[in-house]
Design a protein around this motif. Structure first.
Motif, PDB file in Angstrom:
ATOM      1  N   GLY B 138       0.841  -1.185   0.000  1.00  0.00           N
ATOM      2  CA  GLY B 138       0.000   0.000   0.000  1.00  0.00           C
ATOM      3  C   GLY B 138       0.878   1.237   0.000  1.00  0.00           C
ATOM      4  N   ALA B 139       0.654   2.133   0.949  1.00  0.00           N
ATOM      5  CA  ALA B 139       1.435   3.360   1.011  1.00  0.00           C
ATOM      6  C   ALA B 139       2.734   3.169   1.789  1.00  0.00           C
ATOM      7  CB  ALA B 139       0.606   4.471   1.663  1.00  0.00           C
ATOM      8  N   LEU B 140       2.866   1.977   2.389  1.00  0.00           N
ATOM      9  CA  LEU B 140       4.047   1.717   3.218  1.00  0.00           C
ATOM     10  C   LEU B 140       5.206   1.237   2.354  1.00  0.00           C
ATOM     11  CD1 LEU B 140       5.300   1.214   6.109  1.00  0.00           C
ATOM     12  CD2 LEU B 140       4.387  -1.096   5.898  1.00  0.00           C
ATOM     13  N   LYS B 141       6.380   1.833   2.583  1.00  0.00           N
ATOM     14  CA  LYS B 141       7.545   1.440   1.804  1.00  0.00           C
ATOM     15  C   LYS B 141       8.736   1.305   2.746  1.00  0.00           C
ATOM     16  CE  LYS B 141       9.925   3.821  -1.530  1.00  0.00           C
ATOM     17  NZ  LYS B 141       9.902   4.832  -2.605  1.00  0.00           N
ATOM     18  N   ILE B 142       9.377   0.142   2.687  1.00  0.00           N
ATOM     19  CA  ILE B 142      10.578  -0.050   3.493  1.00  0.00           C
ATOM     20  C   ILE B 142      11.752  -0.207   2.537  1.00  0.00           C
ATOM     21  CG2 ILE B 142      11.733  -1.409   5.280  1.00  0.00           C
ATOM     22  CD1 ILE B 142       8.985  -2.563   5.996  1.00  0.00           C
ATOM     23  N   ASP B 143      12.753   0.643   2.708  1.00  0.00           N
ATOM     24  CA  ASP B 143      13.975   0.516   1.919  1.00  0.00           C
ATOM     25  C   ASP B 143      14.997  -0.188   2.806  1.00  0.00           C
ATOM     26  OD1 ASP B 143      16.355   0.790   0.608  1.00  0.00           O
ATOM     27  OD2 ASP B 143      15.859   2.784  -0.197  1.00  0.00           O
ATOM     28  N   TYR B 144      15.176  -1.494   2.551  1.00  0.00           N
ATOM     29  CA  TYR B 144      16.054  -2.278   3.437  1.00  0.00           C
ATOM     30  C   TYR B 144      17.500  -1.816   3.389  1.00  0.00           C
ATOM     31  CZ  TYR B 144      12.214  -5.611   3.898  1.00  0.00           C
ATOM     32  OH  TYR B 144      11.022  -6.185   4.172  1.00  0.00           O
ATOM     33  N   LEU B 145      17.931  -1.388   2.189  1.00  0.00           N
ATOM     34  CA  LEU B 145      19.337  -0.985   2.061  1.00  0.00           C
ATOM     35  C   LEU B 145      19.624   0.290   2.840  1.00  0.00           C
ATOM     36  CD1 LEU B 145      20.020  -1.793  -1.703  1.00  0.00           C
ATOM     37  CD2 LEU B 145      20.710  -3.069   0.350  1.00  0.00           C
ATOM     38  N   VAL B 151       5.746   6.310   4.653  1.00  0.00           N
ATOM     39  CA  VAL B 151       4.327   6.152   4.374  1.00  0.00           C
ATOM     40  C   VAL B 151       4.000   7.293   3.424  1.00  0.00           C
ATOM     41  CG1 VAL B 151       1.998   6.175   5.285  1.00  0.00           C
ATOM     42  CG2 VAL B 151       3.833   5.130   6.604  1.00  0.00           C
ATOM     43  N   GLU B 152       3.485   6.942   2.251  1.00  0.00           N
ATOM     44  CA  GLU B 152       3.405   7.910   1.143  1.00  0.00           C
ATOM     45  C   GLU B 152       4.813   8.453   0.912  1.00  0.00           C
ATOM     46  OE1 GLU B 152       0.689   8.199  -0.525  1.00  0.00           O
ATOM     47  OE2 GLU B 152      -0.970   7.729   0.823  1.00  0.00           O
ATOM     48  N   THR B 153       4.989   9.743   1.128  1.00  0.00           N
ATOM     49  CA  THR B 153       6.331  10.288   0.909  1.00  0.00           C
ATOM     50  C   THR B 153       7.001  10.683   2.224  1.00  0.00           C
ATOM     51  OG1 THR B 153       5.307  12.415   0.561  1.00  0.00           O
ATOM     52  CG2 THR B 153       5.889  11.135  -1.416  1.00  0.00           C
ATOM     53  N   GLU B 154       6.249  10.516   3.297  1.00  0.00           N
ATOM     54  CA  GLU B 154       6.766  10.972   4.584  1.00  0.00           C
ATOM     55  C   GLU B 154       7.586   9.888   5.253  1.00  0.00           C
ATOM     56  OE1 GLU B 154       5.043  12.829   8.727  1.00  0.00           O
ATOM     57  OE2 GLU B 154       3.652  12.298   7.120  1.00  0.00           O
ATOM     58  N   GLU B 155       8.775  10.251   5.741  1.00  0.00           N
ATOM     59  CA  GLU B 155       9.610   9.249   6.397  1.00  0.00           C
ATOM     60  C   GLU B 155       9.154   9.055   7.840  1.00  0.00           C
ATOM     61  OE1 GLU B 155      13.833   9.853   6.163  1.00  0.00           O
ATOM     62  OE2 GLU B 155      14.213   8.075   7.369  1.00  0.00           O
ATOM     63  N   LEU B 156       9.121   7.789   8.266  1.00  0.00           N
ATOM     64  CA  LEU B 156       8.779   7.479   9.667  1.00  0.00           C
ATOM     65  C   LEU B 156      10.065   7.363  10.465  1.00  0.00           C
ATOM     66  CD1 LEU B 156       6.026   4.715   9.721  1.00  0.00           C
ATOM     67  CD2 LEU B 156       5.779   7.184   9.897  1.00  0.00           C
ATOM     68  N   LEU B 158      11.697   5.621  13.295  1.00  0.00           N
ATOM     69  CA  LEU B 158      11.501   4.458  14.160  1.00  0.00           C
ATOM     70  C   LEU B 158      12.742   4.196  14.996  1.00  0.00           C
ATOM     71  CD1 LEU B 158       9.827   1.995  11.616  1.00  0.00           C
ATOM     72  CD2 LEU B 158       8.711   3.618  13.155  1.00  0.00           C
ATOM     73  N   THR B 159      12.520   3.660  16.176  1.00  0.00           N
ATOM     74  CA  THR B 159      13.662   3.223  16.994  1.00  0.00           C
ATOM     75  C   THR B 159      14.177   1.921  16.385  1.00  0.00           C
ATOM     76  OG1 THR B 159      12.359   1.837  18.465  1.00  0.00           O
ATOM     77  CG2 THR B 159      12.528   4.162  19.051  1.00  0.00           C
ATOM     78  N   PRO B 160      15.404   1.532  16.731  1.00  0.00           N
ATOM     79  CA  PRO B 160      15.970   0.297  16.134  1.00  0.00           C
ATOM     80  C   PRO B 160      15.046  -0.914  16.332  1.00  0.00           C
ATOM     81  CG  PRO B 160      17.668   1.464  17.331  1.00  0.00           C
ATOM     82  CD  PRO B 160      16.394   2.220  17.563  1.00  0.00           C
ATOM     83  N   ILE B 161      14.478  -1.047  17.530  1.00  0.00           N
ATOM     84  CA  ILE B 161      13.621  -2.215  17.779  1.00  0.00           C
ATOM     85  C   ILE B 161      12.352  -2.137  16.931  1.00  0.00           C
ATOM     86  CG2 ILE B 161      12.163  -3.342  19.505  1.00  0.00           C
ATOM     87  CD1 ILE B 161      14.608  -3.889  20.736  1.00  0.00           C
ATOM     88  N   GLU B 162      11.770  -0.951  16.837  1.00  0.00           N
ATOM     89  CA  GLU B 162      10.558  -0.787  16.034  1.00  0.00           C
ATOM     90  C   GLU B 162      10.844  -1.144  14.577  1.00  0.00           C
ATOM     91  OE1 GLU B 162       8.607   2.803  18.744  1.00  0.00           O
ATOM     92  OE2 GLU B 162       9.532   3.271  16.816  1.00  0.00           O
ATOM     93  N   TYR B 163      12.025  -0.730  14.109  1.00  0.00           N
ATOM     94  CA  TYR B 163      12.392  -1.022  12.727  1.00  0.00           C
ATOM     95  C   TYR B 163      12.537  -2.523  12.518  1.00  0.00           C
ATOM     96  CZ  TYR B 163      14.967  -1.086   8.346  1.00  0.00           C
ATOM     97  OH  TYR B 163      15.365  -1.349   7.056  1.00  0.00           O
ATOM     98  N   LYS B 164      13.191  -3.172  13.494  1.00  0.00           N
ATOM     99  CA  LYS B 164      13.368  -4.619  13.389  1.00  0.00           C
ATOM    100  C   LYS B 164      12.012  -5.324  13.372  1.00  0.00           C
ATOM    101  CE  LYS B 164      16.841  -6.879  15.844  1.00  0.00           C
ATOM    102  NZ  LYS B 164      17.607  -7.032  17.094  1.00  0.00           N
ATOM    103  N   LEU B 165      11.110  -4.857  14.228  1.00  0.00           N
ATOM    104  CA  LEU B 165       9.771  -5.447  14.296  1.00  0.00           C
ATOM    105  C   LEU B 165       9.042  -5.298  12.960  1.00  0.00           C
ATOM    106  CD1 LEU B 165       8.406  -4.352  17.787  1.00  0.00           C
ATOM    107  CD2 LEU B 165       8.605  -6.689  16.943  1.00  0.00           C
TER     108      LEU B 165
END
Lengths: 654, 232
Positions: B138-145, B151-156, B158-165
């Motif tokens: 959907g609007a969520l995009k994760i760039d693993y690299l 979300v859309e164009t806005e960056e979230l 996140l704390t390291p744990i939140e990102y891992k989750l």
């Protein structure tokens, strides 16, 4: 002593006397049948600490001998040996008492009756066997000597100073030409003072003799000799001696009794305090802590406590004097053995006793009747307790045992009440459920039957209506089953409930997904969304509470009513509210709505059936979580069902 | 759509009939098996796209069926559990099941689960090319690299744990992950106290996501069981 065929119970008195062995052997010979109970009793007196090494060894030998001959060794405490023996005999159902003739009460001089005489006086119904004894007891004589003439340096110092002062005053009186009567009075005063200020027994005798000699030497003609010219002097001396001695003895006795009543008062105060403390606390550990604190304060010795579970002892707790610390420790195997012995035999043991005297602690069982609650140990460091101390010790243990007993009884009562309550709940539920099941089942089977048999004759709208009935009633049954499952979960106790940290808003959100379709006609406002409150609960059950409360609110309010969910956290508890703005519930109905299968009869807004189980179950679930459930009025109208749940403190693991 | 084949492993006739009737109304193709052994055979020979598996089978434990099938296939398995005990479902999920339904379930619920699974399968096949570098839902995009989330164009932020989750959920999109599984993956070991932490992290993560995603819930909470990222 009501039983006719009473078992024979022979009691022999153990003492440090060298002839005691003979008495014990004689008593053992009196055992004629295997049924006979044989007990050796030793009465510990306050003089015990003054016992010589020799006597102590002899006492141990005698005790061991008694044990070898099959006697159970018991120890009693008290100043009055005869009374203790008589009491023990009365309480233990002793039929025969064996004593030696030499076992005479030490204070013969005080015109006290011999042990045998006072024993007869104390227990007139007892068969008393007196074993004659040709050897004269050295022990008693030694003891008598020791106890009478034991003078401390402090006491001698005080006595000499007072005697000197009195003599000086006498000399002064003489230079002023006062009569001898005045001087004698001054000496009597001196003896009185000495008796008040010193503690040694027999000192008044010595002082009386010294006073008479001094008076004779210094104040009677011819002076500075031990002779007296005047005829009346011998009488004067005798009277003076008698007056001085009696005054001194009386003062000493007065002081003794004052001390004793002070001790009695002290003891009562301590016991009263302990009693107060015990009544303030709840829970076994708390009670034991109170006892240990009291013992620490009173005896200034380390205290160790083993909690008993049946006949086995758990890991003990050590209460240290130095820093007041409390910790679980692993005792040495020997100490544990002694404590275990104490627990099993229900007798005290360890340091300063005849059983396991090598132990570091003195162990007593904390018991009520035959039930042992635990074993308490007192670090002895080779100093035995005085009779007064041990009587206080025992009294505190008694208070503690009583508190533990009360605690246990209360707990058992509570458990029994809970079981009864559950039984009641189950019985009510079964009766009502099976009754309530009939209606929806009749409706389902009946409607399905019509559809099967005469489908062609029904108009489509009618058919649809019948389908709807079947659907609604089976949904009702599903909800009932969910509730019943919740109940069995709680009924299984801790096994059934799976407590986990859960977010209140997640639970509320989950519950809202289960609310049935009719809720579209009501406006549900969930204000719990942004709260980050974690509670320790069984999520399924709490979801069930939410569902029941919200379903209820939907059922009993008009279409378009507002139902609000709120959560407030305060002080380890979160209060969750489900509020509606319906008609509200009258005060007399407020209590009854929580009753099982109570329904508001015909007042249902759309005629649907309600689950009479719902609110009763909600309360049951909340109480199983330790919370409370209440019903209050909403403003301006409506009802607020609120319940509390314990908040879980979170340690974040990053 | 035509190729989508569902295998129903269910011993109870009434329930099997309910499921197959439902599938028929939606024009799904299906095969049925009445016990575990048959079910495993059918799974091997028909290569279904989804398996609906009842946990209480007469010949073997449903969890064992999952284990056997998982030896050679990653086919999505939705378990149907009559027992309302969460532990059964958790065991099934930990052994490779993707989703669960609790009896009594509604027809709508069953169809919803199937739609979710289907959508996931479709997106999986279309994503095979560029898998790995970027995850989109959907609007969520994760760039693993780059390690960034949009979300859309806005960056979230996140704390390291939140990102891992979030990454863990994204890797298993559509699958219900149990609490234990997540805790083990994130913290390496499973401790009682971690469950509370997990709840808090999940709640904050979900709130950050929800705030910007206009009513779309990316992460579902399954009370007493775990979490799932939904393919939207």
């Amino acid at each position: 002593m009501s039983s006719i065929e009473q078992k024979e119970h022979i009691l022999v008195c153990v003492s440090a006397s060298p002839t005691n062995a003979k008495i014990i052997k004689t008593a053992a010979k009196m055992i004629h049948s295997e049924d006979t109970v044989f007990t050796a009793l030793y009465v510990e007196t306050p003089d015990n600490s003054k016992m010589s090494e020799k006597d102590k060894n002899r006492l141990q030998e005698n005790t061991k001998l008694a044990q070898k001959l099959g006697a159970a060794v018991e120890i009693a405490y008290g100043e009055n040996i005869a009374f203790q023996i008589a009491e023990f005999a009365r309480l233990s159902g002793v039929t025969k008492v064996v004593v030696g003739r030499d076992a005479v009460y030490p204070r013969k001089v005080h015109f006290k009756a011999s042990l045998v005489d006072s024993l007869i006086q104390n227990a007139p119904n007892l068969d008393i066997y007196i074993i004659p004894n040709v050897e004269n007891s050295i022990s008693e004589k030694e003891k008598w000597f020791h106890s009478k003439l034991e003078l401390s340096f402090r006491d001698i110092g005080i006595s000499l100073i007072i005697l000197l002062a009195v003599t000086g005053l006498g000399l002064l009186f003489q230079t002023f030409g006062f009569t001898e009567a005045n001087i004698i009075t001054v000496y009597i005063l001196g003896a009185l003072l000495i008796s008040v200020l010193t503690n040694s027994r027999g000192i008044s005798l010595v002082i009386s003799i010294l006073s008479v000699i001094l008076f004779n030497f210094l104040f009677t003609e011819p002076r500075y000799t031990l002779q007296a010219y005047e005829q009346g002097y011998p009488v004067t001396f005798v009277v003076m001696f008698a007056a001085t001695f009696i005054t001194g003895t009386l003062a000493m006795k007065l002081k003794d009794s004052a001390r004793q009543s002070a001790r009695a008062a002290y003891r009562i105060k301590i016991l009263f305090d302990a009693n107060q403390e015990f009544s303030k606390v709840h829970g076994t550990t708390e009670i034991v802590n109170v006892m240990a604190k009291q013992l620490l304060r009173l005896f200034d010795r380390d205290v160790i406590f083993y909690m008993a579970e049946g006949k086995t002892l758990l890991q003990p707790t050590l209460y240290k004097v130095e820093d007041g610390s409390t910790q679980q420790i692993e005792p040495s195997p020997r100490e544990r053995e002694v404590a275990q012995w104490t627990c099993e035999n229900n007798k005290h043991a360890g340091a300063t006793t005849v059983n396991y005297p090598d132990a570091a602690y003195l162990y007593y069982a904390v018991r009520m009747n035959e039930k042992v609650y635990g074993v308490v140990g007192l670090a002895m460091e080779h100093q035995s307790l005085e009779a007064f101390e041990s009587s206080i010790f025992l009294s505190i243990l008694g208070e503690c045992a009583l508190a533990l007993e009360n605690e246990k009884n209360a707990r058992e009562k509570e458990e029994a009440a809970l079981v009864a309550q559950k039984e009641q709940f189950r019985a009510n539920m079964l009766r009502s459920v099976s009754h309530d099941l009939r209606t929806p089942l009749t409706s389902i089977s009946g409607n399905a039957g019509i559809l099967l048999s005469s489908e062609q004759n029904l108009r489509p709208e009618k058919k649809r209506e019948l389908y709807q009935y079947i659907y609604d009633d089976s949904m009702w049954l599903i909800k009932l089953v969910e509730n019943l499952l919740s109940i069995t979960k709680i009924e299984d106790g801790n096994m059934g409930m799976r407590m986990n940290p859960e977010l209140v808003d997640e639970i509320a959100a989950e519950a809202l997904t289960h609310i049935d379709r009719h809720s579209e006609e009501h406006r549900i406002q969930n204000h719990i969304r942004d709260e980050l409150i974690i509670v320790s609960v069984d999520a399924r059950l709490i979801v069930q509470v939410f569902i029941n409360l919200i379903d209820n609110a939907i059922k009993y309010t008009q279409k378009g009513s507002v139902i609000e969910l709120r959560a407030k956290a305060a002080d380890h508890w979160v209060t969750i509210e489900v509020a509606d703005d319906g008609q509200g519930i009258s005060d007399e109905e407020k209590e009854r709505v929580f009753e099982m299968f109570y329904t508001q009869g015909t007042k249902l807004s759309d005629g649907r059936r309600s689950l009479g189980l719902g609110l009763a179950l909600c309360r049951f679930i909340i109480e199983a979580h330790g919370g409370t459930m209440t019903l209050t009025d909403n403003v301006p109208h409506g009802s607020v069902f609120s319940f509390t749940l314990p908040i879980e403190e979170v340690k974040m693991n990053e | 759509m035509n190729k989508f084949l569902i295998l129903v492993i269910e011993d109870d006739y009434a329930i099997r009939n309910l499921i197959t009737t439902t599938l028929e109304t939606q024009n799904y193709k299906f095969r049925t098996s009445e016990n575990g052994t048959e079910g495993i055979m059918a799974a091997a020979s028909y290569q279904p796209d989804v398996i609906l598996l009842d946990l209480g089978l007469p010949d073997m434990d449903g969890v064992d069926v999952i284990r056997k099938i998982r030896l050679w296939s990653n086919v999505p398995i939705i378990v149907i559990s009559a027992r309302s005990e969460d532990s059964d479902k958790i065991e099934a999920l930990d052994n490779g099941a993707d989703d669960y339904l609790t009896k009594p379930f509604s027809v709508d619920e069953l169809l919803a689960r199937l739609r979710v699974t289907k959508r996931r399968l479709l997106s999986m096949s279309s994503e095979t090319g560029n898998q790995g570098a970027v995850f989109e839902n959907g609007a969520l995009k994760i760039d693993y690299l780059a390690g960034t989330v949009f979300v859309e164009t806005e960056e979230l932020h996140l704390t390291p744990i939140e990102y891992k989750l979030l990454c863990l959920l994204a890797h298993n999109v559509g699958k219900v992950l149990t609490h234990n599984y997540i805790i083990k993956e994130i913290w390496g070991n499973s401790m009682e106290s971690d469950l509370a932490s997990l709840r808090v992290f999940m709640a904050t993560l979900r709130k950050k996501l929800d705030k910007r995603s206009d009513g779309i819930q990316y992460i579902q909470t399954h009370i007493g069981i775990g979490y799932r990222m939904v393919r939207v």
